[in-house]
Design an enzyme around this catalytic site. Structure first.
Site: not given
Length: 150
Positions: A41, A43-45, A48
């Site tokens: 996803t 924002v998660c990418e 990280m």
């Protein structure tokens, strides 16, 4: 939710390469538990990738960042490869489902995944920083870096 000053709860999980990850193995180092809802996803990418980019800077500050979500080890491996991560360990909180997030009080039962959060644990296993972010908001990594440098 876990609070600053409380003893961090140990865990024994796997990273995206299948390696065992235990909080107790990092005694003498600070550990940043960076929780994100789901792999693959947007924002998660970015969350990280930012940790991976800043990994060496965090390491110089005696911090080991770990990227946590409820995704399986296989999904985390595919995602890490896709993002071409160089240093960051993506940690799976898959089974028992969300157990680490639940222990830290940031599991969203309704949605089935963790909140987006940064939890910093000191060298002695004591929580020293906790912040939960809106699901669609990118955590500001400079906030952690500034906190560490003060």
């Amino acid at each position: 939710m876990i609070k600053v000053g409380e003893k961090a709860i140990d865990f024994n999980v796997k990273d995206h390469n299948g390696n065992e990850v235990k909080l107790s193995n990092y005694k003498g180092k600070k550990v940043l538990l960076s929780f994100h809802p789901l792999a693959f996803t947007g924002v998660c990418e970015t969350q990280m990738k930012n940790l991976d980019i800043k990994y060496k800077e965090l390491e110089k500050l005696n911090v080991i960042p770990l990227g946590f979500s409820v995704d399986s080890q296989f999904a985390k491996k595919a995602w890490a490869d896709q993002m071409m991560l160089k240093n960051l360990q993506l940690v799976t909180d898959f089974w028992p489902h969300g157990e680490v997030a639940k222990n830290y009080g940031i599991f969203n039962e309704e949605l089935g995944f963790s909140e987006r959060a940064n939890i910093l644990i000191d060298e002695n296993g004591i929580v020293e920083f906790v912040k939960v972010y809106p699901i669609k908001e990118q955590p500001n990594l400079n906030e952690i870096l500034d906190y560490l440098k003060k």
